[in-house]
Design a protein around this motif. Sequence first.
Motif, mmCIF file in Angstrom:
data_model
loop_
_atom_site.group_PDB
_atom_site.id
_atom_site.type_symbol
_atom_site.label_atom_id
_atom_site.label_comp_id
_atom_site.label_asym_id
_atom_site.label_seq_id
_atom_site.Cartn_x
_atom_site.Cartn_y
_atom_site.Cartn_z
ATOM 1 N N ARG A 13 9.274 14.145 -6.225
ATOM 2 C CA ARG A 13 8.733 13.580 -7.467
ATOM 3 C C ARG A 13 8.404 12.099 -7.292
ATOM 4 N N ILE A 14 9.251 11.371 -6.568
ATOM 5 C CA ILE A 14 8.954 9.952 -6.309
ATOM 6 C C ILE A 14 7.649 9.845 -5.540
ATOM 7 N N CYS A 15 7.512 10.644 -4.504
ATOM 8 C CA CYS A 15 6.309 10.611 -3.668
ATOM 9 C C CYS A 15 5.061 10.978 -4.481
ATOM 10 N N LYS A 16 5.176 12.020 -5.300
ATOM 11 C CA LYS A 16 4.042 12.459 -6.126
ATOM 12 C C LYS A 16 3.626 11.358 -7.104
ATOM 13 N N ALA A 17 4.605 10.765 -7.769
ATOM 14 C CA ALA A 17 4.295 9.708 -8.741
ATOM 15 C C ALA A 17 3.707 8.484 -8.040
ATOM 16 N N ARG A 18 4.217 8.166 -6.853
ATOM 17 C CA ARG A 18 3.682 7.025 -6.090
ATOM 18 C C ARG A 18 2.235 7.279 -5.706
ATOM 19 N N ASP A 19 1.944 8.502 -5.250
ATOM 20 C CA ASP A 19 0.567 8.848 -4.880
ATOM 21 C C ASP A 19 -0.367 8.744 -6.078
ATOM 22 N N ILE A 20 0.065 9.264 -7.212
ATOM 23 C CA ILE A 20 -0.770 9.222 -8.418
ATOM 24 C C ILE A 20 -0.987 7.780 -8.872
ATOM 25 N N ALA A 21 0.038 6.941 -8.669
ATOM 26 C CA ALA A 21 -0.096 5.526 -9.032
ATOM 27 C C ALA A 21 -0.985 4.775 -8.042
ATOM 28 N N GLY A 22 -1.309 5.428 -6.924
ATOM 29 C CA GLY A 22 -2.182 4.796 -5.932
ATOM 30 C C GLY A 22 -1.489 3.710 -5.119
ATOM 31 N N THR A 25 3.781 3.247 0.368
ATOM 32 C CA THR A 25 5.226 3.056 0.367
ATOM 33 C C THR A 25 5.556 1.572 0.475
ATOM 34 N N ALA A 26 4.798 0.843 1.280
ATOM 35 C CA ALA A 26 5.050 -0.599 1.429
ATOM 36 C C ALA A 26 4.825 -1.336 0.112
ATOM 37 N N GLN A 27 3.752 -0.981 -0.604
ATOM 38 C CA GLN A 27 3.463 -1.641 -1.885
ATOM 39 C C GLN A 27 4.560 -1.360 -2.905
ATOM 40 N N LEU A 28 4.986 -0.100 -2.994
ATOM 41 C CA LEU A 28 6.021 0.247 -3.966
ATOM 42 C C LEU A 28 7.347 -0.411 -3.593
ATOM 43 N N ALA A 29 7.686 -0.389 -2.321
ATOM 44 C CA ALA A 29 8.935 -1.029 -1.885
ATOM 45 C C ALA A 29 8.930 -2.518 -2.230
ATOM 46 N N ARG A 30 7.808 -3.159 -2.014
ATOM 47 C CA ARG A 30 7.693 -4.593 -2.322
ATOM 48 C C ARG A 30 7.907 -4.827 -3.814
ATOM 49 N N ARG A 31 7.301 -3.989 -4.650
ATOM 50 C CA ARG A 31 7.462 -4.150 -6.108
ATOM 51 C C ARG A 31 8.900 -3.924 -6.558
ATOM 52 N N THR A 38 14.188 2.137 2.945
ATOM 53 C CA THR A 38 14.982 2.641 1.820
ATOM 54 C C THR A 38 14.150 3.607 0.991
ATOM 55 N N LEU A 39 12.906 3.227 0.715
ATOM 56 C CA LEU A 39 12.022 4.106 -0.053
ATOM 57 C C LEU A 39 11.762 5.398 0.709
ATOM 58 N N HIS A 40 11.556 5.307 2.016
ATOM 59 C CA HIS A 40 11.374 6.517 2.830
ATOM 60 C C HIS A 40 12.597 7.427 2.712
ATOM 61 N N SER A 41 13.786 6.844 2.691
ATOM 62 C CA SER A 41 15.015 7.639 2.544
ATOM 63 C C SER A 41 15.052 8.350 1.199
ATOM 64 N N LEU A 57 12.111 1.851 -10.820
ATOM 65 C CA LEU A 57 11.157 2.750 -10.169
ATOM 66 C C LEU A 57 10.351 3.525 -11.206
ATOM 67 N N ALA A 58 11.032 4.065 -12.206
ATOM 68 C CA ALA A 58 10.345 4.812 -13.268
ATOM 69 C C ALA A 58 9.340 3.918 -13.989
ATOM 70 N N GLY A 59 9.729 2.678 -14.252
ATOM 71 C CA GLY A 59 8.825 1.759 -14.934
ATOM 72 C C GLY A 59 7.589 1.446 -14.110
ATOM 73 N N VAL A 60 7.789 1.179 -12.829
ATOM 74 C CA VAL A 60 6.654 0.863 -11.948
ATOM 75 C C VAL A 60 5.724 2.063 -11.818
ATOM 76 N N LEU A 61 6.303 3.274 -11.767
ATOM 77 C CA LEU A 61 5.499 4.486 -11.593
ATOM 78 C C LEU A 61 5.008 5.070 -12.919
ATOM 79 N N ASN A 62 5.395 4.448 -14.029
ATOM 80 C CA ASN A 62 4.955 4.872 -15.356
ATOM 81 C C ASN A 62 5.376 6.308 -15.690
ATOM 82 N N VAL A 63 6.640 6.624 -15.342
ATOM 83 C CA VAL A 63 7.229 7.915 -15.699
ATOM 84 C C VAL A 63 8.612 7.638 -16.266
ATOM 85 N N SER A 64 9.219 8.646 -16.868
ATOM 86 C CA SER A 64 10.574 8.449 -17.399
ATOM 87 C C SER A 64 11.597 8.658 -16.285
#
Length: 117
Positions: A13-22, A25-31, A38-41, A57-64
């Motif tokens: 679900r993390i991966c799916k939401a990250r992909d949809i957010a465009g 992994t480096a960008q999300l980890a930085r945010r 850690t994000l890969h784990s 994470l939920a806030g950045v990915l715009n999910v609950s």
Amino acid sequence: MPTSSSDYTLGERICKARDIAGLSTAQLARRLGIKTATLHSWESDRSEPRSNKLVLLAGVLNVSPTWLLVGRGAPPVAEEQTTADIDNMRVALDRVQRHAQALADEIAVLQERLNGS
């Protein structure tokens, strides 16, 4: 194959939401202020985020957080397409339509030649 969000793992679900957010992994980890490893784990279900990181994470990915944890609630939705995206698609569509018309014209010529023989 999973059929609903609850059939996926937390990492999926993390991966799916990250992909949809465009986000990469480096960008999300930085945010999130974490290491990419850690994000890969998290995404590979080798570890899970602490509650404070899960909420961030939920806030950045715009999910609950609930959707991330158990797949209940609204899944992530792709953002609206930008004007540039739409313009690029129109240009590509125009190019494909011209190509299709050229092929149709060539088919018509070949059919006439075959019928005339």
